[in-house]
Design a protein around this motif. Structure first.
Motif, short mmCIF file in Angstrom:
data_model
loop_
_atom_site.label_atom_id
_atom_site.label_comp_id
_atom_site.label_asym_id
_atom_site.label_seq_id
_atom_site.Cartn_x
_atom_site.Cartn_y
_atom_site.Cartn_z
N THR A 1 0.74 -1.22 -0.16
CA THR A 1 -0.09 0.00 0.09
C THR A 1 0.68 1.34 0.13
OG1 THR A 1 -0.20 0.11 2.13
CG2 THR A 1 -1.98 -1.09 1.22
N GLU A 2 0.14 2.43 -0.21
CA GLU A 2 0.83 3.58 -0.22
C GLU A 2 1.68 4.01 1.05
OE1 GLU A 2 -1.90 5.90 -3.41
OE2 GLU A 2 -2.59 5.76 -1.50
N ASP A 3 1.44 3.66 1.97
CA ASP A 3 1.90 3.89 3.35
C ASP A 3 2.85 3.04 4.08
OD1 ASP A 3 -0.13 2.10 3.76
OD2 ASP A 3 -0.74 3.12 5.96
N THR A 4 3.10 1.96 3.21
CA THR A 4 4.26 0.84 3.51
C THR A 4 5.43 1.57 3.61
OG1 THR A 4 2.95 -0.76 2.35
CG2 THR A 4 5.19 -1.33 2.87
N GLY A 5 6.34 1.38 4.51
CA GLY A 5 7.59 1.77 4.75
C GLY A 5 8.61 1.24 3.98
N VAL A 6 9.85 1.91 3.72
CA VAL A 6 10.83 1.46 3.01
C VAL A 6 11.46 0.01 3.66
CG1 VAL A 6 13.18 1.69 2.02
CG2 VAL A 6 11.44 3.63 2.04
N ALA A 7 11.33 -0.05 4.88
CA ALA A 7 11.88 -1.43 5.51
C ALA A 7 11.06 -2.46 5.06
CB ALA A 7 12.11 -1.36 6.87
N GLU A 8 9.73 -2.25 5.38
CA GLU A 8 8.63 -3.53 4.78
C GLU A 8 8.82 -3.63 3.43
OE1 GLU A 8 4.15 -4.77 5.14
OE2 GLU A 8 4.84 -3.01 6.38
N LEU A 9 9.00 -2.68 2.53
CA LEU A 9 8.92 -2.70 1.11
C LEU A 9 10.08 -3.54 0.75
CD1 LEU A 9 7.97 -1.95 -1.76
CD2 LEU A 9 9.25 0.07 -1.50
N SER A 10 11.27 -3.52 1.32
CA SER A 10 12.29 -4.17 1.11
C SER A 10 12.25 -5.92 1.51
CB SER A 10 13.76 -3.78 1.97
OG SER A 10 13.98 -2.33 1.37
N GLU A 11 11.81 -5.92 2.64
CA GLU A 11 11.37 -7.25 3.23
C GLU A 11 10.50 -8.00 2.28
OE1 GLU A 11 12.15 -9.59 5.89
OE2 GLU A 11 14.03 -8.16 5.94
N ARG A 12 9.39 -7.23 1.81
CA ARG A 12 8.43 -7.82 0.71
C ARG A 12 9.24 -8.09 -0.77
NH1 ARG A 12 2.85 -6.36 1.76
NH2 ARG A 12 2.44 -8.13 0.23
N MET A 13 10.26 -7.45 -0.98
CA MET A 13 11.02 -7.69 -2.24
C MET A 13 11.85 -9.04 -2.02
SD MET A 13 12.21 -4.11 -4.06
CE MET A 13 11.51 -3.35 -4.95
N LYS A 14 12.28 -9.16 -0.85
CA LYS A 14 13.15 -10.18 -0.41
C LYS A 14 12.52 -11.37 -0.41
CE LYS A 14 15.23 -11.12 3.80
NZ LYS A 14 15.87 -10.86 4.93
N HIS A 15 11.42 -11.19 0.35
CA HIS A 15 10.67 -12.74 0.55
C HIS A 15 9.84 -13.07 -0.74
CE1 HIS A 15 11.83 -13.31 4.67
NE2 HIS A 15 11.54 -11.97 5.07
N GLY A 16 9.50 -12.19 -1.49
CA GLY A 16 8.82 -12.55 -2.64
C GLY A 16 9.83 -12.58 -3.85
N ARG A 17 11.15 -12.32 -3.71
CA ARG A 17 12.16 -12.62 -4.63
C ARG A 17 11.62 -11.85 -6.05
NH1 ARG A 17 13.32 -18.39 -5.53
NH2 ARG A 17 15.22 -17.58 -6.51
N VAL A 18 11.15 -10.60 -5.91
CA VAL A 18 10.99 -9.59 -6.71
C VAL A 18 11.77 -8.39 -6.79
CG1 VAL A 18 8.59 -10.70 -7.05
CG2 VAL A 18 9.09 -8.64 -5.71
N ARG A 19 11.93 -7.70 -7.85
CA ARG A 19 12.47 -6.37 -8.09
C ARG A 19 11.50 -5.39 -8.31
NH1 ARG A 19 18.13 -6.99 -10.06
NH2 ARG A 19 17.67 -5.15 -11.08
N ARG A 20 10.22 -5.52 -8.40
CA ARG A 20 9.51 -4.46 -8.69
C ARG A 20 8.16 -4.88 -7.91
NH1 ARG A 20 11.60 -6.90 -13.13
NH2 ARG A 20 12.68 -5.49 -14.62
N ILE A 21 7.48 -3.86 -7.35
CA ILE A 21 6.57 -3.92 -6.48
C ILE A 21 5.45 -3.02 -6.75
CG2 ILE A 21 5.17 -4.02 -4.11
CD1 ILE A 21 7.77 -5.34 -3.12
#
Length: 141
Positions: free
Chosen positions: A81-101
């Motif tokens: 979501t728009e209010d997701t912080g950078v730390a959580e965003l980075s975690e979601r990228m890592k766990h999802g193994r994605v480069r774009r969210i």
């Protein structure tokens, strides 16, 4: 810092419907110098097709260029979501193994996208700021 503040907005997003052909997707990527196209239905992200998807799915399987995005896309992309912080965003990228969210609003409607490149640029600026503090407090050598 919320994802919304570093996201590329709708005006910079490259999207296509699920019935777009892979030939069209390749052309769209080339014309816009991007490596992915978000697949959108009713203003909601339902998938993503990357240049890697085209190479692995279309080329190696020798699929017809009329094959649709729906047939090769990664379904249900990881979103924040728009209010997701950078730390959580980075975690979601890592766990999802994605480069774009894709970034979505509270109703799940697409509002932007954050890429790994966006995060690297953000972190570069943060590191420059931290280095400036260290330099300003360091004794002369």
């Amino acid at each position: 810092m919320p994802a919304k503040s570093i996201a590329r907005g709708l005006d910079q997003l490259i999207t296509a419907p699920p019935d777009a052909s892979v030939a069209d997707l390749g052309r769209i990527m080339q014309e816009n110098a991007v490596g992915s196209v978000l697949i959108v239905e009713n203003d909601e992200p339902v998938g993503i097709v990357t240049d890697r998807d085209l190479a692995l799915e279309v080329v190696t399987k020798r699929l017809d260029f009329d094959t649709t995005a729906k047939e090769v896309m990664t379904r249900d992309p990881v979103t924040v979501t728009e209010d997701t912080g950078v730390a959580e965003l980075s975690e979601r990228m890592k766990h999802g193994r994605v480069r774009r969210i894709p970034i979505v609003d509270d109703e799940g409607k697409l509002t932007g996208i954050v890429t790994l490149d966006d995060l690297v640029v953000l972190l570069e600026g943060e590191m420059e700021d931290l280095a400036a503090v260290i330099k300003s407090e360091a004794p002369p050598y």
